[in-house]
Enzyme design. Structure first.
Site, PDB file in Angstrom:
ATOM      1  CG  ASP A 212      10.108  54.494 -22.823  1.00 48.01           C
ATOM      2  OD1 ASP A 212      10.564  53.855 -23.779  1.00 48.01           O
ATOM      3  OD2 ASP A 212       8.970  55.013 -22.859  1.00 48.01           O
ATOM      4  CG  ASP A 214      11.961  53.182 -29.219  1.00 48.27           C
ATOM      5  OD1 ASP A 214      10.925  52.779 -28.658  1.00 48.27           O
ATOM      6  OD2 ASP A 214      12.215  52.953 -30.411  1.00 48.27           O
TER       7      ASP A 214
END
Length: 290
Positions: A212, A214
């Site tokens: 992902d 951050d």
């Protein structure tokens, strides 16, 4: 005890290696306690390897609870000379997108509660750590990934891994601070491993698997836990392919590594002044110098 030249530490989502053959489970007692789980010894690409689930096979250990010293000492006691560490990470750069792989060459330490040395108790050593990753091993890992041409995966050679304490993720202010430092990825585990592996004279490299962006990213709110878990699972499949290819390349042509002699000039305490108890505790690490 059974031996393996190559060690693999599997992070979040990578709790086993499906391609391992002739598998045996080995429980290793160390002077630093028990490792995260039993080590799995098996054959991969014709080579004996030792696999360890970093957080335990049922993911029961927080990053701050990991027995880093026991994990690395156990690998050393099995004869491991090359250690590949697979880790789930968040991305701090737009170009390092979810599902990408990063083979970092630098670390920034933001941990607070980790013991990151085997030394003390009457013996002092200071390892060189300017280049915290074995560049030759990292090159083998990166070449292996590149050769696979994995769909949806872009390889990033080099980069800085921020190692934070956790278990909570960063604030937006922290995330933007790390971005201002030029960091590439963020995780919670690999820096203590890298330091301890260097003290154990094991060549170490990280295969970082982006799950992902951050919390800095403007689209972060559209990232759900379900998406991250799905990315973890896809990353684990890709990581196993990359590790299998890496192991084959190492076994055919083991890279030279400065890490293999890291303690040669690092120990400041005369060994004849070190207590018998400390020598015994450090035996696996010091035996070639005693």
């Amino acid at each position: 005890m059974a031996q393996a030249q190559i060690g693999i530490i599997g992070g979040s989502g990578l709790y086993k290696m499906d391609a391992l053959k002739d598998v045996e489970e080995v429980r290793v007692d160390t002077p630093f306690g028990s490792p995260s789980d039993a080590l799995i010894l098996g054959t991969l690409e014709g080579t004996r390897v030792a696999f360890l689930a970093r957080h335990g096979r049922n993911h029961t250990l927080l990053p701050s609870e990991l027995p880093f010293r026991a994990n690395i000492y156990a690998m050393k006691s099995l004869g491991v000379e090359y250690l590949i560490s697979a880790s789930a990470v968040g991305s701090l750069k737009e170009e390092a997108k979810p599902l990408d792989m990063v083979v970092p060459d630098q670390f920034i330490d933001r941990t607070k509660n980790r013991i990151s040395t085997f030394f003390g108790s009457g013996i002092v050593a200071h390892i060189a750590f300017g280049d915290p990753v074995c560049k030759n091993l990292a090159g083998v890992v990166a070449d292996a990934v590149a050769s696979l041409e994995l769909p949806d995966v872009t390889l990033h050679r080099g980069g800085t891994y921020v190692c934070m304490e956790g278990p909570a993720f960063s604030t937006k202010a922290e995330s933007n601070l790390y971005r201002s430092w030029g960091a590439t990825i963020i995780g919670m585990t690999n820096l203590p491993e890298a330091k301890l592996a260097r003290e154990a004279e094991i060549a170490y490299a990280t295969l970082a698997l982006v799950t992902d962006y951050d919390c800095w990213h403007p689209d972060h709110d559209s990232v759900t836990v379900e998406m991250v878990i799905a990315n973890l699972q896809r990353n684990a499949v890709n990581a196993q392919k990359a590790i299998q290819e890496t192991v084959g390349r190492i076994s055919q042509n083991p890279p030279a590594s400065d890490a293999h002699s890291a303690l040669k000039y690092a120990i400041l305490t005369p060994l004849d002044k070190v207590s018998a108890a400390t020598k015994e505790k450090m035996g696996v690490l010091l035996k070639k110098y005693l």
